[in-house]
Design a protein around this motif. Structure first.
Motif, PDB file in Angstrom:
ATOM      1  N   VAL A  12       0.846  -1.186   0.000  1.00 21.61           N
ATOM      2  CA  VAL A  12       0.000   0.000   0.000  1.00 21.61           C
ATOM      3  C   VAL A  12       0.883   1.239   0.000  1.00 21.61           C
ATOM      4  N   GLN A  13       0.388   2.316  -0.560  1.00 22.55           N
ATOM      5  CA  GLN A  13       1.139   3.570  -0.552  1.00 22.55           C
ATOM      6  C   GLN A  13       1.008   4.246   0.815  1.00 22.55           C
ATOM      7  N   ALA A  14       1.983   5.063   1.116  1.00 24.82           N
ATOM      8  CA  ALA A  14       1.932   5.836   2.356  1.00 24.82           C
ATOM      9  C   ALA A  14       0.630   6.633   2.417  1.00 24.82           C
ATOM     10  N   GLY A  16      -2.194   5.211   3.036  1.00 32.27           N
ATOM     11  CA  GLY A  16      -3.276   4.269   2.772  1.00 32.27           C
ATOM     12  C   GLY A  16      -3.664   3.459   3.997  1.00 32.27           C
ATOM     13  N   LYS A  87       2.532   4.427   7.225  1.00 31.97           N
ATOM     14  CA  LYS A  87       3.823   5.068   6.954  1.00 31.97           C
ATOM     15  C   LYS A  87       4.821   3.997   6.513  1.00 31.97           C
ATOM     16  N   PRO A  88       5.846   4.378   5.784  1.00 32.22           N
ATOM     17  CA  PRO A  88       6.858   3.394   5.389  1.00 32.22           C
ATOM     18  C   PRO A  88       7.453   2.639   6.585  1.00 32.22           C
ATOM     19  N   THR A  91       6.200  -0.837   7.684  1.00 34.30           N
ATOM     20  CA  THR A  91       6.525  -2.034   6.906  1.00 34.30           C
ATOM     21  C   THR A  91       7.131  -3.110   7.802  1.00 34.30           C
ATOM     22  N   VAL A 125       4.666  -0.730   3.017  1.00 31.65           N
ATOM     23  CA  VAL A 125       4.158   0.611   2.763  1.00 31.65           C
ATOM     24  C   VAL A 125       5.199   1.364   1.943  1.00 31.65           C
ATOM     25  N   SER A 126       4.824   1.759   0.756  1.00 33.51           N
ATOM     26  CA  SER A 126       5.752   2.469  -0.128  1.00 33.51           C
ATOM     27  C   SER A 126       5.612   3.974   0.061  1.00 33.51           C
ATOM     28  N   SER A 127       6.732   4.656  -0.130  1.00 31.23           N
ATOM     29  CA  SER A 127       6.723   6.114   0.074  1.00 31.23           C
ATOM     30  C   SER A 127       6.400   6.842  -1.214  1.00 31.23           C
TER      31      SER A 127
END
Length: 127
Positions: A12-14, A16, A87-88, A91, A125-127
């Motif tokens: 998921v993106q940051a 999310g 947040k990243p 992860t 979690v991707s930034s």
């Protein structure tokens, strides 16, 4: 035998959200305090959240307060972790765990107290 099976992880993106589930079997679910822990690569497994046997008490690590919500449905033998504003640094592999309620006072943050563990679900979690 006791089984705890996590699901709901993913990429998921940051900012999310994800909702993790942990389905329990082989135990009397309402007799157990449930916890969520996480482990990032190269780090110790750390406490995230815990919930008392009836859901009346919850406890969170400071870094997730206001973003994560732990809940349980004793009729479905399932505990959930709703994660918002990810947040990243969130992860990690997320694990659910169970400890007999008679062994602790309401909840516990100590991983050594927990009797049973799931296999984990990856959250990225991707930034």
């Amino acid at each position: 035998q006791v089984q705890l099976v996590e699901s709901g992880g993913g990429l998921v993106q940051a900012g999310g959200s994800l909702n993790l589930s942990c389905a329990a079997s082989g135990l009397t679910f309402s007799s157990y305090v449930m916890g969520w822990f996480r482990q990032a690569p190269g780090k110790e497994r750390e406490f995230v959240a815990a919930i008392s046997w009836n859901g009346g008490n919850t406890y969170y690590t400071d870094s997730v307060k206001g973003r994560f919500t732990i809940s349980r449905d004793n009729a479905k033998n399932t505990v959930y972790l709703q994660m918002n504003s990810l947040k990243p640094e969130d992860t990690a592999v997320y694990y659910c765990a169970a400890v007999l309620r008679s062994k602790v006072v309401l909840t516990t943050t100590q991983k050594t107290h927990y009797d049973f563990w799931g296999q984990g679900t990856q959250v990225t979690v991707s930034s």
